[in-house]
Design an enzyme around this catalytic site. Sequence first.
Site, mmCIF file in Angstrom:
data_model
loop_
_atom_site.group_PDB
_atom_site.id
_atom_site.type_symbol
_atom_site.label_atom_id
_atom_site.label_comp_id
_atom_site.label_asym_id
_atom_site.label_seq_id
_atom_site.Cartn_x
_atom_site.Cartn_y
_atom_site.Cartn_z
ATOM 1 N N ILE B 55 7.013 -0.826 2.297
ATOM 2 C CA ILE B 55 6.430 -1.453 1.107
ATOM 3 C C ILE B 55 5.745 -0.413 0.240
ATOM 4 O O ILE B 55 5.730 -0.508 -0.977
ATOM 5 C CB ILE B 55 5.380 -2.502 1.517
ATOM 6 C CG1 ILE B 55 5.990 -3.573 2.403
ATOM 7 C CG2 ILE B 55 4.793 -3.154 0.277
ATOM 8 C CD1 ILE B 55 4.982 -4.574 2.892
ATOM 9 N N GLY B 58 0.292 5.234 1.121
ATOM 10 C CA GLY B 58 -0.969 5.633 0.519
ATOM 11 C C GLY B 58 -1.457 6.892 1.178
ATOM 12 O O GLY B 58 -0.713 7.591 1.841
ATOM 13 N N GLY B 59 -2.702 7.163 0.976
ATOM 14 C CA GLY B 59 -3.234 8.420 1.460
ATOM 15 C C GLY B 59 -3.261 8.540 2.964
ATOM 16 O O GLY B 59 -3.014 9.602 3.518
ATOM 17 N N VAL B 63 2.979 1.686 4.633
ATOM 18 C CA VAL B 63 2.973 0.253 4.932
ATOM 19 C C VAL B 63 4.400 -0.257 4.962
ATOM 20 O O VAL B 63 5.190 0.041 4.080
ATOM 21 C CB VAL B 63 2.182 -0.533 3.866
ATOM 22 C CG1 VAL B 63 2.087 -1.998 4.258
ATOM 23 C CG2 VAL B 63 0.800 0.056 3.695
ATOM 24 N N LYS B 78 0.769 -1.343 8.835
ATOM 25 C CA LYS B 78 0.350 -0.076 8.277
ATOM 26 C C LYS B 78 0.336 0.955 9.396
ATOM 27 O O LYS B 78 -0.258 0.732 10.447
ATOM 28 C CB LYS B 78 -1.048 -0.226 7.691
ATOM 29 C CG LYS B 78 -1.508 1.004 6.983
ATOM 30 C CD LYS B 78 -2.650 0.656 6.037
ATOM 31 C CE LYS B 78 -2.890 1.810 5.104
ATOM 32 N NZ LYS B 78 -3.293 1.427 3.796
ATOM 33 N N ASP B 171 -12.608 1.830 -1.113
ATOM 34 C CA ASP B 171 -11.559 1.967 -2.131
ATOM 35 C C ASP B 171 -11.253 0.615 -2.741
ATOM 36 O O ASP B 171 -10.098 0.202 -2.830
ATOM 37 C CB ASP B 171 -10.298 2.580 -1.502
ATOM 38 C CG ASP B 171 -9.328 3.104 -2.568
ATOM 39 O OD1 ASP B 171 -8.145 3.301 -2.228
ATOM 40 O OD2 ASP B 171 -9.754 3.293 -3.713
#
Lengths: 211, 707
Positions: B55, B58-59, B63, B78, B171
Amino acid sequence: MEDDLALLQAWRRGERDAGSRLLRRHLGTVYGFFANKVVAEAAEELTQRTFETCVETRDQIYDGVTVRAYLLGIARNKLLQHHDEWRRRGSKAVQAGESLAGAMGPTASSIVARGDQQRLVLRALARLPLDFQVAVELFYWESLSVLEIAHVLAIAEGTVKSRLARARGMLKQAVAELDAEPALTDSTIRDLDKWIASMRRHVEGDDADAG
Amino acid sequence: MPTPADAVDDDRDWLGDRPRDPVAEQLVLQRLESKLLERRPVAVMISRYLLLGKIGSGGLGSVYEAYDPQLDRKLAIKVLHDGKDADGTARLLREGQALARLAHPNVVAVHDVGVVEDGQSVFIAMERVDGLTLADWLAAQPRRWPDVRDVMVQAGRGLLAAHEAGLVHRDFKPANVLVGADGRVRVLDFGLARAVQTAEIESASTDAPPAAIGSSITATGTLMGTPAYMAPEQIVRGEVGPRADQFGFCVALHEALYGARPFLGDDVVQTLLAVRRCEPPPPPASSRVPAWLHRVVLRGLAKDPAARFAGMAELLDAMMQDQRSRRRQRLGGAIALLATAALAVAVTLALRPEPTAEELERVDRIAAEARAAAAHRWFVYPPIDDPDASTAYRKVRELESQDGAVDAIAEDRAAELRDEFAATLVRLGDEYWAREGGAAFASDYYAAALVFDPDLEHARQRTTLSPGELHALTDKADDASFSPAELVAGESLAVLAEDDPDRRRARTDALLERPDGPAPSTGARLQALVEREPPVATTREPPVARAAPLEPTPPTAIAPEVPVARSDGDALESPVHASPTTARREDVDALVAAAKRESDAGRADAAEALLHRALRADRDHAAALAALAHLYFEAAQYHAAIRFAARAVAAAPKQSSYRILLGDAHFRVLAYDDARVQYERALALGHRSAAKRLELLDERTGGSSAR
């Protein structure tokens, strides 16, 4: 090596089994090549285009060049095309609304570093002009011969050697800069202005040095 | 001392190997095999989950969309990479576990945490939410500020829950807020949430520069966050805490309300500088957002963390302040006009478009249902065995959510009910406060009263619940998300509020006999209190919480032995709310018969009220249950019909007509399998309509009843 060549030829003749085996052997290499240079979706797409091209064209593969190197040559071309497209679209290097961690424009990496050392390596590499970075990767990570690297980068063998030497120097400098720069670690940001200034250099320098 | 630059001389060692992502490679391989070679893909698995696709990344990791074959549902997984070693992996695992402990409707649910086979990566399996990110939701169509506010309050509640569990998001931004298709808002990507440990530094690595060890507020690790949403102290000093989350929340709130972030810059650098300056612009002139809400946003964006709200709870309170003052306004107006329900209606009617008769009836009906629930003492907590049943509170909320011409009337009615129920609960609290062993229950009564009226100072003083806990209680009361233990506690309160001594003893016994019942100490206290006199807790008079005592009381007790309600709408509220008299068994049948007459005459509400009274006397009266089920069925309230028909069936399993009724109700809500079960039993019991019903079912489902 012959094995690979035979598989490629078989695949070009339409034998899917051969294609599957070839794909399994080299997907990691090709995908990995893209993964530390572009975002995930792009990495996958470029990987697909690379394999599509390799089976659809009727190129000869030169003596002394492995199928793997051949694939990486195609991959490099696809990467250059990809960068050209991005430049034409004129996108800014960084969008403020995206997370710092990972998105730096078209060169965003979809590879996530394990640990600080690897992070440092990736970041240092990313500071080199593209073909220098590729040269280093092919030599150290893929263990390609100088001849093969010459083929992939479409330069003379002698140029490969000097490029590698220069690349080492550049890496040293990149690492030194990164070390001096207040890095992206919350515990070491003390002087925001200095950090911002170095960020700015990095952001602008990226567009200037490429190729 | 060798610098990293020296290390480059030892080229190969320093460069290491190309970093790989085996999971991602597997997925890509799968897809390319299918695209290039037309091969059926081989499953890529993590633990027992089947990966379907990536999907995003990120950092901290990637995911994937996945499928759980054991529970037959889709979820998101994740995969976090940060373990250079066992310590790193262990730390990630702890983070995942901390997240899994957070169970809140506005936080994306974590189902499973574990380590991927290579031993280096930790995976977190979460619910897959069907919905839009906040950004997409805002872009989809123009949104009115109250709707934006309501969505953000839900997100805020998720943050509050995390803070109360000791977690910080770090975040928060619109991309991390999902507005579900089911209307529920969830905060996600707590992937950056770390337990803020003020005293200890987590796994202080020897590589970290000395400066890092000294900062006690930050957790070790990389600074991540999104420049536009980061708090100034986070940028400058790397300080992260709940107030930094509050800042990010308010940046998102500003963006959602006004269409633009408060601190703008052309790139990261400019944006960070803007945040550091922290000078939010004035709102656009065309904005319709009220000034008080703008002030709330501004306060949350204060540069100095100490100037912001004390916590998310206070911020959310401030965001909702118009709800309370609106109620007070209306009630104040009503008092001034000698508030009887009728008069208040007349006044508001004069000012607004005419509501239809149907709408007015609906208001009456909902109010009656509220009173019915209150009569069973289901103010805030529903019955243990029927947690979806209406409570007085949920009915009040239903009234408040009525839209259109009738909303003012509905609100007025809701306001009255709130005060009434709150007063009852306060009186109960007062009653038990003074009694030995009763203080804990009193505190709960006060808490329940505060759910209805958060402004009751008296109750606030005496309850032991924190504002955060009260918020949580109100949320749960709203969407009936109580845990089984909470329901049991709720039943104790209901028991102690029962005014009829026989019923009280019966309910107490029933409660104490349950295997999942209260703890022995609680049970003993309960029993001791029950033995004594019942509380004088019946609401006969209107609430006195406000300044002047209200004058004419709303229509009240009809002599309970006369089981006939008046034919106009008002009277509905009375019978169920009459003085405490037990209808004896013979009377129950009379009530049911009377209800039948009312229902035949078309007075469904009166019939309903009578049937509820009957059930107060005898919970398992099959005929009453079935009659109620019929009523609800006719009113297209199928879920209520199912509940009561199911009870009727349980009370009289051989009565085939009840099974047909239950089957029909299931059919209407498309629960075909359940319908089938009932129809087949009815068939076995010899009901003549059963066969035809099964045929119809087969047509609908394409199945066969012949087994």
